[in-house]
Design an enzyme around this catalytic site. Structure first.
Site, PDB file in Angstrom:
ATOM      1  N   ARG A 284      29.099  19.733  56.285  1.00  0.00           N
ATOM      2  CA  ARG A 284      28.215  20.905  56.114  1.00  0.00           C
ATOM      3  C   ARG A 284      28.959  22.227  56.244  1.00  0.00           C
ATOM      4  NH1 ARG A 284      24.427  17.762  59.056  1.00  0.00           N
ATOM      5  NH2 ARG A 284      23.016  16.766  57.579  1.00  0.00           N
TER       6      ARG A 284
ATOM      7  N   HIS B 283      34.503  34.870  27.431  1.00  0.00           N
ATOM      8  CA  HIS B 283      34.140  33.499  27.792  1.00  0.00           C
ATOM      9  C   HIS B 283      33.819  32.654  26.569  1.00  0.00           C
ATOM     10  CE1 HIS B 283      33.129  33.955  32.312  1.00  0.00           C
ATOM     11  NE2 HIS B 283      34.271  33.307  32.131  1.00  0.00           N
TER      12      HIS B 283
ATOM     13  N   ARG C 108      27.961  43.563  40.694  1.00  0.00           N
ATOM     14  CA  ARG C 108      29.043  42.570  40.613  1.00  0.00           C
ATOM     15  C   ARG C 108      29.287  42.149  39.157  1.00  0.00           C
ATOM     16  NH1 ARG C 108      30.555  37.498  44.659  1.00  0.00           N
ATOM     17  NH2 ARG C 108      32.463  36.994  43.511  1.00  0.00           N
TER      18      ARG C 108
ATOM     19  N   HIS D 163      42.386  31.898  30.469  1.00  0.00           N
ATOM     20  CA  HIS D 163      41.226  32.747  30.739  1.00  0.00           C
ATOM     21  C   HIS D 163      41.546  34.225  30.491  1.00  0.00           C
ATOM     22  CE1 HIS D 163      37.686  34.255  32.837  1.00  0.00           C
ATOM     23  NE2 HIS D 163      38.482  35.014  33.579  1.00  0.00           N
TER      24      HIS D 163
ATOM     25  N   HIS E 259      34.209  39.756  29.659  1.00  0.00           N
ATOM     26  CA  HIS E 259      33.955  38.335  29.874  1.00  0.00           C
ATOM     27  C   HIS E 259      32.836  37.767  29.021  1.00  0.00           C
ATOM     28  CE1 HIS E 259      36.726  38.862  33.143  1.00  0.00           C
ATOM     29  NE2 HIS E 259      36.578  37.607  33.567  1.00  0.00           N
TER      30      HIS E 259
ATOM     31  N   GLU F 151      25.277  38.925  43.528  1.00  0.00           N
ATOM     32  CA  GLU F 151      24.896  39.373  42.182  1.00  0.00           C
ATOM     33  C   GLU F 151      23.421  39.725  42.093  1.00  0.00           C
ATOM     34  OE1 GLU F 151      26.290  36.304  39.533  1.00  0.00           O
ATOM     35  OE2 GLU F 151      28.318  37.088  39.650  1.00  0.00           O
TER      36      GLU F 151
ATOM     37  N   LYS G 201      33.348  32.846  45.697  1.00  0.00           N
ATOM     38  CA  LYS G 201      32.748  31.918  44.738  1.00  0.00           C
ATOM     39  C   LYS G 201      33.619  30.667  44.667  1.00  0.00           C
ATOM     40  CE  LYS G 201      30.510  34.973  41.392  1.00  0.00           C
ATOM     41  NZ  LYS G 201      30.483  35.313  39.962  1.00  0.00           N
TER      42      LYS G 201
ATOM     43  N   GLU H 165      43.063  40.665  34.350  1.00  0.00           N
ATOM     44  CA  GLU H 165      42.014  41.002  35.310  1.00  0.00           C
ATOM     45  C   GLU H 165      42.343  42.324  36.011  1.00  0.00           C
ATOM     46  OE1 GLU H 165      39.303  39.267  35.379  1.00  0.00           O
ATOM     47  OE2 GLU H 165      39.765  37.167  34.893  1.00  0.00           O
TER      48      GLU H 165
ATOM     49  N   LYS I 272      37.569  45.018  43.765  1.00  0.00           N
ATOM     50  CA  LYS I 272      36.761  43.801  43.753  1.00  0.00           C
ATOM     51  C   LYS I 272      36.079  43.614  45.101  1.00  0.00           C
ATOM     52  CE  LYS I 272      35.843  39.307  42.364  1.00  0.00           C
ATOM     53  NZ  LYS I 272      36.245  38.035  41.820  1.00  0.00           N
TER      54      LYS I 272
ATOM     55  N   ASN J 200      32.652  41.670  35.068  1.00  0.00           N
ATOM     56  CA  ASN J 200      32.585  40.802  33.903  1.00  0.00           C
ATOM     57  C   ASN J 200      32.875  41.545  32.609  1.00  0.00           C
ATOM     58  OD1 ASN J 200      32.134  38.230  34.876  1.00  0.00           O
ATOM     59  ND2 ASN J 200      30.023  38.772  35.388  1.00  0.00           N
TER      60      ASN J 200
HETATM   61  N1  LIG Z   1      36.076  31.863  41.895  1.00  0.00           N
HETATM   62  C1  LIG Z   1      36.205  32.870  41.069  1.00  0.00           C
HETATM   63  O1  LIG Z   1      35.619  33.930  41.267  1.00  0.00           O
HETATM   64  C2  LIG Z   1      37.085  32.735  39.910  1.00  0.00           C
HETATM   65  C3  LIG Z   1      37.435  33.860  39.159  1.00  0.00           C
HETATM   66  C4  LIG Z   1      38.301  33.710  38.084  1.00  0.00           C
HETATM   67  C5  LIG Z   1      38.811  32.449  37.777  1.00  0.00           C
HETATM   68  N2  LIG Z   1      38.440  31.384  38.503  1.00  0.00           N
HETATM   69  C6  LIG Z   1      38.950  30.049  38.215  1.00  0.00           C
HETATM   70  O2  LIG Z   1      40.348  30.051  38.419  1.00  0.00           O
HETATM   71  C7  LIG Z   1      40.917  29.001  37.658  1.00  0.00           C
HETATM   72  C8  LIG Z   1      42.176  29.478  36.977  1.00  0.00           C
HETATM   73  O3  LIG Z   1      43.084  29.868  37.982  1.00  0.00           O
HETATM   74  P1  LIG Z   1      44.625  30.084  37.649  1.00  0.00           P
HETATM   75  O4  LIG Z   1      44.758  30.924  36.439  1.00  0.00           O
HETATM   76  O5  LIG Z   1      45.254  30.558  38.881  1.00  0.00           O
HETATM   77  O6  LIG Z   1      45.109  28.640  37.206  1.00  0.00           O
HETATM   78  P2  LIG Z   1      45.819  27.439  37.993  1.00  0.00           P
HETATM   79  O7  LIG Z   1      45.340  27.330  39.363  1.00  0.00           O
HETATM   80  O8  LIG Z   1      45.639  26.266  37.121  1.00  0.00           O
HETATM   81  O9  LIG Z   1      47.333  27.891  38.015  1.00  0.00           O
HETATM   82  C9  LIG Z   1      48.044  28.054  36.828  1.00  0.00           C
HETATM   83  C10 LIG Z   1      49.347  27.252  36.800  1.00  0.00           C
HETATM   84  O10 LIG Z   1      50.347  27.903  37.555  1.00  0.00           O
HETATM   85  C11 LIG Z   1      50.916  27.024  38.515  1.00  0.00           C
HETATM   86  N3  LIG Z   1      51.251  27.866  39.662  1.00  0.00           N
HETATM   87  C12 LIG Z   1      50.368  28.467  40.488  1.00  0.00           C
HETATM   88  N4  LIG Z   1      51.050  29.264  41.335  1.00  0.00           N
HETATM   89  C13 LIG Z   1      52.361  29.153  41.042  1.00  0.00           C
HETATM   90  C14 LIG Z   1      53.544  29.761  41.552  1.00  0.00           C
HETATM   91  N5  LIG Z   1      53.475  30.667  42.527  1.00  0.00           N
HETATM   92  N6  LIG Z   1      54.732  29.411  41.004  1.00  0.00           N
HETATM   93  C15 LIG Z   1      54.778  28.518  39.972  1.00  0.00           C
HETATM   94  N7  LIG Z   1      53.706  27.946  39.443  1.00  0.00           N
HETATM   95  C16 LIG Z   1      52.504  28.269  39.979  1.00  0.00           C
HETATM   96  C17 LIG Z   1      49.852  26.010  38.779  1.00  0.00           C
HETATM   97  O11 LIG Z   1      50.403  24.792  39.218  1.00  0.00           O
HETATM   98  C18 LIG Z   1      49.221  25.869  37.397  1.00  0.00           C
HETATM   99  O12 LIG Z   1      49.999  24.985  36.608  1.00  0.00           O
HETATM  100  C19 LIG Z   1      39.853  28.570  36.683  1.00  0.00           C
HETATM  101  O13 LIG Z   1      39.351  27.325  37.040  1.00  0.00           O
HETATM  102  C20 LIG Z   1      38.767  29.624  36.829  1.00  0.00           C
HETATM  103  O14 LIG Z   1      37.483  29.114  36.583  1.00  0.00           O
HETATM  104  C21 LIG Z   1      37.592  31.499  39.560  1.00  0.00           C
HETATM  105 ZN   LIG Z   2      37.913  36.520  34.851  1.00  0.00          ZN
END
Ligand SMILES: NC(=O)c1ccc[n+]([C@@H]2O[C@H](COP(=O)([O-])OP(=O)(O)OC[C@H]3O[C@@H](n4cnc5c(N)ncnc54)[C@H](O)[C@@H]3O)[C@@H](O)[C@H]2O)c1
Ligand SMILES: [Zn+2]
Length: 1622
Positions: A129, A279, A268, A291, A275, A263, A151, A193, A253, A272
């Site tokens: 939990r 998206h 918030r 992304h 986006h 939101e 999130k 971003e 942010k 976007n």
């Molecule tokens: N929660 C939120 O508010 C929010 C906002 C935006 C995006 N997201 C989510 O985030 C995700 C994308 O995140 P991301 O772009 O970080 O992708 P990711 O976590 O897949 O990382 C990208 C790649 O880089 C590698 N990597 C990460 N850090 C590294 C480092 N320091 N050195 C070498 N390699 C490294 C990872 O292994 C991966 O292959 C999506 O699932 C998206 O939906 C969430």
């Molecule tokens: Zn984004």
């Protein structure tokens, strides 16, 4: 703990975000101190574990040791990538935690990117939990976005982030040093971003991102040694900058999240921005595009929406675009990173709008977008509601102006800053001393790359003021240095920048890091000339090398090169060369004397402009004057000097751009004032109003700084006559579109003296326009032609013949060649001509990015978005009229090409009336063509002929074959009529070689003689025929070197063999016209019915050698694949590597195959990258060949989906009844069935193809199973088009066996397999049988006496040679009793032949009869069928009549189009079948002779519709009643040629009174019956033996049972051997 300096950002009232460098000890220390726990669990992914996990482990163990605490550290590593963010991924972590007995007091650390953060965060939110957790983001995206805000979520197959929770971490540790190991693309991804946040929130932050991209990149590219940056003291300036950017972004942010965590207020939603559209793009392109990359494009498109709504200025949009580009982010869907993906073809307007419907921000059906008001500010503090139509307009690739009088009339506006002045001002200010503020600078590609290049050369520095309205230039006084090695200066397609910078680069000082400066550009730029400038600079001592092709970029330029002194420059191609040298000349080694050579100097006004501006910047150029004449010479002297920057310089509007609004006023009879260009302008194009519009009838008023134009009433523009536009070359396109509708005579004194029409405008002095963004003269000629405007190309210009507006064609789609001026000029025409589509609307971005918005918002003309895909889809729908309305087929071609012959055959097979236009002419003008021409002359005849053409089209619009005279194409009007017709109906060109035509015409004389050599006529008309038709029927008689099939049996070693007759022209005409008219498209029936279908791949360089055994190798298959990419002419035989076969050669190859088989052809040009030999980039060549295939009525065209979408759509719009196989082949073995990538490929192919083909490569046997799963899944999709899905390679063989649609097969006789792992048809049948997919079946013949039947030999040979597990047995019986019934109902019953005496009796035991069997009253074939409810039923058919029909049809003399009288001898059951067959062939009357007249009479009405007459004598026919087909159905013993034998029917030679014909004797024995023996004395009569008919009907039976064509060659041979042995 080592001292660590961090910034802290507060979120939701807690300072929980800590930012700095090299934080690992700090993180561990803080966590252990403030979050006491028994267990710490660190979760990360494999990539990050490899780089950073050890550091954490040792830090933890040291800390545990130091503190003596009994806590433990657990670590868990998951695979990287989005797939881990799933239910399964979450469960795995939970299992790990449970297995390791983690409790509620555990603390979880999420070390990684957004994937890890979201996943681990969600685990933490629900485990026990909810447990405490810590975010340690390692990607930039995670640092600035996903880790902040709480999130958390996982994905499901239904979409991303659909299941999750808000769960705030205890800490977020931002260790910027992690970015040093992050791949560059991931860094850019995060920058999207960062830029987004700055764009919606803080202008100053944005300005720093904008100007400091190089430093920011440098900060992550240089690794920090010794933990430098951990403390403030050790932090470099670059590190500090990067940190401040990240902290700044996070702060925004954090503020937003704090004020609207869940939101609720909409605040918030601001984050976007980009986006909503982003998206939608991401949904289509994931995982290929990241992304941030999709959001980057989304931001630009959403900013465009804002601009369209009048909220955001172009300056803001330009800044956003350039800033994103600076971080290597894509800014448009046209980016090569996207267009190279197959998925890009799915980015249609509809699809994106559809996806946007399910955006979380939406309220109900309305879409919401964050609207930018300026950089740093949004229109509302939340997302705004935007109507679909506005979004659609932004997303559409093409635009349409709605013709009207501008709503803002009288219009008053300024146009964007002059490109020429902007470019010059930028160079001058950069080279000058002091600071200069440039206003009204054009934000364009040229200025953009120029600024970037000048910065790269360290030649100046730039800053923005007033929200980007002002550019502040700090001049570098001409001190520049060679950029570091590897830093090429990339100029895209910016031509002016390339020319100016070439000389600027020679001023650079040598640097240690690189010997020379390299400037380069995109592919188009690498074709644009720069030779004369390079020549001049080389002569002056600069070392410049061409790195690729001579005369073009890329260049390698040595430093310190411009020596000065005397410089000679050829200046007849571009004035920009001159300006380039002039601008840099003050900084040369010594004073410069520039001499222009090469005759006529081009665009003098631009040279004067440069000189005038140099003066404003303090350097005076002197032009030499000829002392004798007082005229200026082309020699200029420039002193050595330094420019002095004026504090402010305002750039005049672009005069070329101003021509468009002014021309709209002229076109629409309205008024327009351009507020900042007048008579004082330095720009040549400023003369446009006075020199072009005034003579055309406009009222022009010009002050020094303003120009006003009032157009004449609509439709009253005057032609200009002669105009030299040399001083304003760029404006000629605008002038041309006006001239196209100018129908008034030129003003007095301007008329052309020669005999051109009075509506002629002759524009000269614009030869340089051939080497602009495109060949603009050609472009205007070609695009105007689409409107029906005629033009003529001149050496240095063109002539345009004006037409009234009402006569111009509407609905034209204008191709713009990616040239902004073409697009804007034609939008002027679009303001008057309805539904004009400007195809590439975005190309205006070069000089007037908001042109479309300004048209609407400032001028007041409505602009609509147009999706091109739809436009062509509509066109394709119209070509496929419902079959009831089949448009008439038109036949054109040279006299003597065979139009009448082919046309009549076509008419006969389609049962359509045949109309001969010549005959129609003579009906109307009884004096006849020849006389008509003699009396009235050719022009009058042609006019009459065109009228008749229109009349025929009106009178016989559907279901006729209309053959036209050879000369019909001589007039443009008739050609237009034909071309228009070909858009919805078939126009068939009968193609025949000239020598054959000459030979044929030698004898002819009924029509007017040509009066010129026929070969000249041929040469002139050929291209016209080609352009007017949409189909080609090849009628060369000498097409292939196949031995002509003999019709008589062949004797080998004393034995007789039946000949397999060659296909006749008749068959080909039937196939061709049946297909193109849609009356019987020649598509593979098995495929259409969802049964297993196959094609044989012909892998020959030249197929002709294979034709003699084509019959054998195609046994069983449904189609033949012609691998066009493998074809090679004898000349090409030696060539290696990819190549394109010539069109004519391909056409001949197809014609040769058509001579031998009616099997559908699959036309394939496999590209090199997909495993074939066709060159990858050869788009034009490929589509010419595809187009050819459609024209030749090839049934299937394989088109790889990687070809450009526009071309594919064009092809689809013209495909008629042929089908497109949309294909994709992956040779790498990397493609995974069931991956999103394959889904994308499937959807793209589904968009284009009638059949979808996806080919992968199997690495293991299991890959075939995933393929089947994919295929099953696809079959359940809404489209469920036929899918051809196989794996190559030996491992993939199973997939070939199981595939159902068009499985490619090979044959042992082929030279090589088309692909590794390919199987033969027989191999596949065998395999199918073994795995239970093709059960054994039994076939029978019922009758008596049948012991000697040939049928077992026939069918068993056929089964065996196709590899079918079937057997055929004799079942001799006295009556149809329960034994027969037992056979008929056994599960393995495959079918039966029925012969005498049961052909009637059997009927009572069958469930259904074919209409033919009913009419003939006999069944000879039983076929078991499965009913819809799954139960079995028995179907009775009759193939006897089919046998008779086909032997006769194959042998009919070519001269016979429609059968006349025919004769049947005998009146038994076979006679009924014979009458039926003859009736089907069109014979009338059908005489019937029988010794017992009454039995004959019983047959008179037997066959409905047949005209049967009983006769008593069979010889001595009157000439017009003699039968051309005779079928004898009586035993041979009942006939004789011996007069003495009075008991039997006496046959005399005068049975064969007709000149030529076909005689069939149904009696099997002897092989040569008396009737046939007698016929052989008649050389023009073809004879058919009973066994021939038996074989034919057997082949048909075989096909009915197996769904496969019977392998005739082997079967016939076997049966004949049996026959002769018996
Ligand atoms: N929660 C939120 O508010 C929010 C906002 C935006 C995006 N997201 C989510 O985030 C995700 C994308 O995140 P991301 O772009 O970080 O992708 P990711 O976590 O897949 O990382 C990208 C790649 O880089 C590698 N990597 C990460 N850090 C590294 C480092 N320091 N050195 C070498 N390699 C490294 C990872 O292994 C991966 O292959 C999506 O699932 C998206 O939906 C969430
Ligand atoms: Zn984004």
């Amino acid at each position: 703990m080592a001292t660590t300096d961090t910034y802290r950002v507060s979120i939701l009232g807690k300072e929980s975000i800590h930012c700095g460098f090299h934080l690992i000890p700090y993180i561990v220390g803080t966590v252990l101190d403030t979050l006491p726990a028994s267990t710490y669990v660190l979760i990360t992914d494999i990539n990050i574990a490899a780089l950073h996990l050890d550091a954490f482990r040792s830090e933890f163990s040291d800390a545990f040791a130091r503190s003596g605490k009994s806590s433990r550290l657990l670590t868990h590593v998951v695979p990287p990538g989005e797939t881990s963010k799933s239910r399964e991924g979450k469960a795995q972590i939970e299992d790990f935690l449970l297995l390791n007995k983690c409790t509620r007091d555990s603390v979880i650390l999420a070390l990684g990117g957004g994937v890890i953060g979201d996943l681990v965060g969600f685990v933490a939110a629900t485990f026990m939990r909810g447990v405490r957790f810590v975010q340690i983001p390692t990607t930039l995206l995670a640092m600035v976005d996903s880790s902040v805000g709480g999130k958390t979520a996982i994905d499901t197959p239904h979409g991303k982030n659909l299941i999750g929770a808000f769960w705030q971490p205890e800490y977020i540790f931002i260790d910027v040093a992690f970015l040093e190991t992050l791949p560059a693309r991931e860094f850019s991804n995060g920058m999207a971003e960062v830029i987004k946040t700055a764009a919606i929130w803080t202008e100053s932050e944005f300005a720093s991102l904008e100007s400091r991209s190089a430093e920011i990149f440098a900060a992550i590219q240089t690794p920090s040694a010794n933990y430098s940056g951990r403390t403030k003291a050790t932090r470099s300036a670059a590190q500090e900058l990067l940190l401040s950017v990240i902290v700044g972004s996070i702060s925004v942010k954090a503020y937003i999240v704090t004020n609207d965590e869940r939101e609720l207020t909409g605040l918030r939603n601001l984050v976007n921005f980009g986006h909503t559209i982003g998206h939608a793009i991401e949904a289509v392109l994931t995982p290929s595009m990241l992304h941030g990359e999709c959001v980057s494009i989304g931001m630009i498109l959403e900013a465009e929406v804002s601009r369209q709504l009048g909220k955001l200025g172009q300056v803001g949009l330009g800044r956003l675009t350039r800033c994103l580009k600076a971080y290597n982010l894509p800014v448009s869907l046209a980016d090569a990173r996207i267009t190279n993906l197959p998925g890009s073809k799915l980015l249609t307007m509809e699809r994106l709008l559809d996806i946007m419907k399910i955006d979380k921000k939406n309220s109900g059906p309305e879409k919401k977008i964050v609207l930018l008001a300026a950089i740093g500010t949004t229109v509302e503090q939340k997302a705004s509601v935007v109507p679909d139509s506005v979004i659609a307009k932004t997303l559409a690739e093409a635009a349409k102006v709605v013709p009207d009088v501008p709503a803002k009339n009288p219009v008053r506006m300024a146009t964007p800053g002059s490109k020429s002045l902007s470019n010059r001002a930028l160079i001058l200010a950069a080279l000058g001393r002091g600071t200069c503020r440039l206003t009204n600078l054009l934000h364009s590609d040229d200025t953009q790359v120029m600024m970037a290049a000048l910065q790269e050369l360290k030649g100046a520095s730039f800053a923005w003021e007033d929200g980007g309205e002002t550019l502040v230039v700090h001049g570098g006084e001409g001190s520049l240095s060679v950029p570091p090695k590897g830093h090429e200066i990339y100029l895209g397609n910016a031509g002016t920048a390339a020319r100016f910078l070439t000389t600027v680069c020679t001023l650079a000082q040598p640097s240690d890091s690189a010997p020379t400066t390299v400037i380069t550009g995109n592919a188009r730029m690498k074709q644009r000339p720069i030779g004369p400038l390079v020549e001049a600079l080389r002569e002056n001592g600069t070392g410049i090398d061409y790195l690729e092709s001579d005369g073009c970029l890329p260049l390698s330029i040595a430093p310190a090169g411009l020596k000065g002194g005397h410089i000679r420059l050829a200046a007849s191609v571009s004035s920009q060369y001159v300006s380039s040298i002039l601008l840099c000349a003050p900084y040369a080694g010594e004073a410069v004397t520039l001499e222009l050579t090469g005759g006529q100097v081009i665009s003098q006004p631009y040279i004067d402009m440069t000189i005038a501006m140099m003066k404003t910047f303090g350097v005076e150029v002197t032009r030499e004057v000829d002392k004798m004449t007082g005229k200026p010479r082309d020699i200029y002297t420039i002193p050595q000097s330094t420019y002095h920057n004026p504090p402010e310089y305002s750039i005049e509007s672009d005069a070329s751009s101003a021509t468009y609004p002014l021309a709209i006023a002229a076109m629409t009879g309205s008024t327009c004032t351009i507020s900042n260009i007048g008579s004082a302008s330095l720009q040549g194009d400023a003369m446009f109003a006075k020199q072009v519009l005034e003579p055309m009838g406009c009222i022009v008023t010009q002050t020094e700084t303003e120009t006003t134009v009032q157009g004449p009433p609509i439709g009253q523009l005057k032609a200009i006559g002669l105009i030299d536009m040399e001083p304003m070359t760029d404006a000629f396109l605008t002038a041309s579109v006006l001239a196209a509708v100018a129908v008034g005579s030129p003003l007095a004194g301007r008329e052309l003296s020669d005999d051109t029409p009075s509506t002629t405008t002759r524009i000269v002095g614009i030869a340089n326009q051939r080497v602009k963004e495109c060949n603009r003269i050609r472009a205007m000629i070609d695009q105007l032609a689409k409107f029906g405007v005629e033009t003529k190309e001149l050496d240095d210009g063109l002539e345009i013949y004006g037409r009234p507006i009402a006569k111009l064609k509407e609905g034209v789609s204008v191709h713009c060649y990616d040239d902004h001026r073409v697009a804007m000029a034609f939008s002027v025409l679009g303001s008057a001509i309805k539904d004009t589509i400007i195809e590439e609307k975005r190309c205006v971005e070069k000089t007037w990015p908001n042109w479309w918005d300004d048209l609407e918002n400032k001028i007041g003309l409505k602009v609509e978005g147009v999706e091109l895909g739809n436009a062509t889809a509509d066109a394709s729908a119209s070509t496929l009229l419902p079959s009831g309305d089949a448009p008439s087929a038109i036949i054109i071609g040279m006299r003597g090409s065979g139009k009448t012959y082919i046309g009549q055959l076509a008419a006969a097979t389609l049962e359509w009336p045949f109309i001969d236009a010549d005959a129609y002419f003579e009906e109307k003008y009884p004096i006849g063509v020849r006389k008509y021409v003699q009396e009235n002359g050719w022009p009058a005849f042609r006019a009459a002929e065109t009228d008749i053409l229109k009349e025929l089209f009106d009178k016989f619009p559907t279901r006729h074959i209309i053959s036209l005279g050879g000369g019909i194409v001589e007039t443009p009007e008739a050609r237009d009529v034909l071309k228009t017709y070909s858009k919805h109906g078939p126009v068939v060109h009968i193609v025949r070689q000239i020598d054959e035509v000459v030979e044929y015409l030698g004898a002819e004389s009924s029509r007017p003689a040509y009066g010129e050599p026929i070969t000249d006529v041929f040469k002139r008309r050929e291209p016209w025929f080609a352009e007017c038709c949409n189909y080609e029927f090849i009628n060369h008689t000498t097409v292939a070197t196949v031995p002509a099939g003999s019709m008589s049996p062949i004797e080998v070693d004393g034995q007789l063999f039946p000949a397999v007759p060659s296909r006749s022209t008749r068959d080909e005409v039937a196939r061709f016209f049946g297909h193109i008219t849609g009356q019987s498209p020649n598509l593979a029936p098995n495929l259409a019915h969802g049964k297993r279908s196959y094609f044989l791949s012909l892998t020959y360089p030249d197929v002709t050698p294979a034709l003699s055994f084509l019959e054998d190798i195609t046994a069983g298959v449904d189609a033949i694949e012609l691998r066009v990419d493998l074809l090679r002419t004898t000349k090409q035989f030696e060539t290696v590597g990819p190549h394109t076969p010539p069109r004519a050669f391909v056409a001949d190859q197809i014609a040769a195959i058509r001579k031998k088989t009616s099997l559908p052809i699959v036309f394939t040009a496999r590209t090199a990258s997909q495993g074939g030999s066709f060159p990858d980039g050869a788009v034009k060549e490929a589509f010419e060949l595809f187009e050819l295939a459609i024209r030749l009525a090839v049934e299937y065209v394989d088109v790889e989906i990687s070809w450009p979408e526009q071309d594919i759509r064009g092809l689809i719009s013209r495909k008629g009844y042929s089908h497109i196989i949309a294909s994709w082949h992956d040779w790498s073995g990397k493609m995974q069935w069931g991956s999103p990538e394959v889904d994308t490929i499937f959807h793209v192919a589904d968009n284009f193809g009638d059949i979808i083909k996806i080919v992968g490569k199997a690495n293991s046997f299991e890959d075939n199973l995933t393929l089947r799963q994919f295929a099953a899944h696809a079959a359940g999709s809404p489209s469920s088009k036929p899918l051809l899905a196989i794996n190559m390679g030996i491992e993939g063989q199973l997939s070939r066996i199981l595939n159902t649609t068009f499985s490619p097969v090979t044959h042992p006789l082929l030279p090589n397999k088309a692909a590794p792992g390919q199987l033969s048809f027989v191999e596949i049948q065998t395999a199918l049988h073994l795995i239970g997919q093709l059960p054994a079946k039994k076939f029978y013949i019922f009758g008596k006496p049948i012991a000697h039947s040939m049928s077992p030999a026939l069918h068993n040979t056929g089964f065996q040679s196709l590899g079918l597990p079937y057997t055929y047995e004799i079942f001799e019986t006295d009556d149809v009793d329960h034994e027969v019934r037992f056979i008929l109902t056994s599960p393995d019953f495959g079918g039966a032949s029925v012969t005498i005496p049961f052909k009637r009796d059997i009927m009572a035991h069958l469930d259904e009869l074919s209409p033919e069997a009913q009419a003939i009253g006999a069944v000879n074939t039983i076929i078991p069928r499965i009913k819809a409810d799954g139960s079995q039923m028995l179907y009775g058919d009759n193939t006897d009549w089919l046998g008779i029909r086909s032997v006769v049809r194959a042998r009919l003399p070519p001269s016979v189009h429609a059968l006349g009288p025919a004769l049947v001898i005998g009146a038994g059951g076979t006679a009924r079948a014979a009458i039926y067959a003859l009736h089907a062939l069109g014979a009338s009357p059908i005489y019937i002779f029988n010794r017992t007249r009454s039995s004959a009479e019983a047959l008179v009405h037997a066959i409905p519709g047949a005209q049967v007459e009983v006769i008593d004598i069979i010889d001595g026919w009157p000439a017009d009643a003699a039968p051309t087909v005779i079928v004898s159905t009586v035993p041979a013993s009942a006939t004789t040629t011996d007069e003495a034998n009075s008991n039997t029917l006496l046959l005399t030679p005068s049975i064969f009174s007709a000149e030529e014909g076909v005689v069939v004797d149904m009696a099997y024995r002897p092989a040569k019956t008396p009737l046939l023996t007698l016929a052989q004395t008649k050389p023009k009569w073809e004879t058919v033996m009973g066994l021939d008919v038996l074989l034919e009907q057997g082949y048909q039976q075989f096909e009915l049972w197996t769904g496969r064509k019977c392998p005739r060659g082997v079967v016939a041979k076997q049966v004949w051997q049996r026959y002769q042995a018996a």
